[in-house]
Design an enzyme around this catalytic site. Structure first.
Site, mmCIF file in Angstrom:
data_model
loop_
_atom_site.group_PDB
_atom_site.id
_atom_site.type_symbol
_atom_site.label_atom_id
_atom_site.label_comp_id
_atom_site.label_asym_id
_atom_site.label_seq_id
_atom_site.Cartn_x
_atom_site.Cartn_y
_atom_site.Cartn_z
ATOM 1 N N SER A 191 0.863 -1.180 0.000
ATOM 2 C CA SER A 191 0.000 0.000 0.000
ATOM 3 C C SER A 191 0.895 1.224 0.000
ATOM 4 O O SER A 191 2.070 1.155 0.392
ATOM 5 C CB SER A 191 -0.888 -0.001 1.257
ATOM 6 O OG SER A 191 -1.469 1.270 1.486
ATOM 7 N N TYR A 239 -1.777 -1.407 10.410
ATOM 8 C CA TYR A 239 -1.841 -1.514 8.955
ATOM 9 C C TYR A 239 -0.555 -0.980 8.326
ATOM 10 O O TYR A 239 0.022 -1.617 7.430
ATOM 11 C CB TYR A 239 -3.053 -0.750 8.421
ATOM 12 C CG TYR A 239 -3.283 -0.930 6.947
ATOM 13 C CD1 TYR A 239 -3.881 -2.090 6.455
ATOM 14 C CD2 TYR A 239 -2.919 0.053 6.034
ATOM 15 C CE1 TYR A 239 -4.096 -2.262 5.096
ATOM 16 C CE2 TYR A 239 -3.131 -0.112 4.678
ATOM 17 C CZ TYR A 239 -3.723 -1.273 4.205
ATOM 18 O OH TYR A 239 -3.922 -1.436 2.862
#
Length: 254
Positions: free
Chosen positions: A136, A149
Site C-alpha cells: 500500500s 496496517y
C-alpha cells in the site's frame, strides 16, 4: 503460455480484479483463495460464461499456519508447480496505539499470512516464477489510527526486497505494488468508519477524500490488475525487488 496462478484474497477488490484479468486466458489454471468462499464461488458462478481459464476456489485463512500447511500439502498432490503467486489478501482494521487486539489481528493476516503463503508456495514454484505482493502507499507513509496496517504494509515492502535477493539465483522475481486509495469494498468500509468518528456522512467523507487527490479520482482495481499482469509477464523478467506505486499523483504527503 499456460501457467498455474495462485491468488489470495480473490473474492473482492484487487484480488478479484486480478483473477478476472487472468481468467480471460484459456490454458491458465487459477487457484483462488479467500476466507469468504461463498462470495468467491458466487463471483465465479456469475462469470462462468466469460471465464476461459480453469478455475478452482478454496476457503483459506492465510493467518492460520497449520491450515495453510494442510492446504499446500493437498495442493502439492494436485499440481506440479505454481508459476505465479499473487498475495492480495489483507485487512485494514484501524487501531488506536493502545489497541493490542487489532494490532495482532492485522499483523497476523497482512504480514504473517503473506509470508506463510509465500514460504509454503516456494517448493512448488519453478525457476523464473513470479511473486507479487500487495502492499500500500501506507507501506511508505503513516496514518493516524493505522499503526498496525502501516507496520504490516511497511513489512511487506521489506520482505519483498529481501526475498527478491534470496530468490535471484533462481530467476524468481519478487515485487510489491503500493496502491493509494482504491475503490473497493475495503475502502468503503474504511470510509464508513471514518464518517462515524468524524460525525459526517460517508458521502461527505468521500468528497473530502477526492479533493486531496491530484487526479480527483480513486485508482481502480483493474489498473492494479494490469500492473500485476505486467509483473507476471516474461517482459518483466528483469524487474525484481521493486515497490511500484499506483497513487494518481498523491505521493508521500498523505
Amino acid at each position: 503460455m499456460s501457467r498455474t496462478i495462485l491468488i489470495t484474497g480473490a473474492a473482492k477488490g484487487i484480488g478479484r480484479a486480478v483473477a478476472e484479468n487472468f481468467a480471460a486466458d484459456a490454458g491458465h489454471r487459477l487457484i483462488l483463495l479467500d476466507l469468504d468462499l461463498p462470495e468467491l464461488q458466487r463471483w465465479v458462478d456469475e462469470q462462468h460464461g466469460q471465464i476461459k481459464a480453469r478455475v478452482e476456489t478454496h476457503s483459506a485463512n492465510i493467518a492460520d499456519l497449520e491450515g495453510m500447511e494442510a492446504f499446500f500439502k493437498m495442493l502439492a498432490k494436485q499440481v506440479d508447480y505454481v508459476d505465479v503467486l499473487v498475495n492480495s489478501a489483507g485487512i485494514c482494521n484501524e487501531n488506536e496505539p493502545e489497541d493490542l487486539h487489532n494490532w495482532h489481528k492485522v499483523i497476523s493476516v497482512n504480514l504473517n499470512g503473506t509470508f506463510y503463503v509465500t514460504s509454503l508456495c516456494l517448493p512448488l514454484m519453478p525457476d523464473r516464477g513470479r511473486i507479487i505482493n500487495m502492499s500500500s502507499i501506507l507501506g511508505r507513509a503513516g496514518k493516524v489510527r493505522n499503526t498496525a496496517y502501516c507496520a504490516s504494509k511497511h513489512g511487506i515492502v521489506g520482505m519483498t526486497k529481501a526475498l527478491a535477493l534470496d530468490l535471484a539465483p533462481r530467476l524468481i522475481t519478487v515485487n510489491a505494488i503500493l496502491p493509494a486509495w482504491i475503490d473497493t469494498p475495503m475502502l468503503q468500509g474504511e470510509l464508513a468508519a471514518q464518517a462515524a468518528i468524524a460525525g459526517l456522512t460517508q458521502e461527505q467523507i468521500l468528497r473530502n477524500a477526492k479533493k486531496k487527490l491530484p487526479m480527483r479520482r480513486f485508482i481502480q482495481s483493474e489498473e492494479v490488475a494490469a500492473m500485476v499482469r505486467y509483473l507476471a509477464s516474461p517482459e518483466a523478467g528483469g524487474v525484481t525487488a521493486q515497490s511500484l506505486v499506483i497513487d494518481g499523483g498523491v505521493g508521500l504527503g498523505m
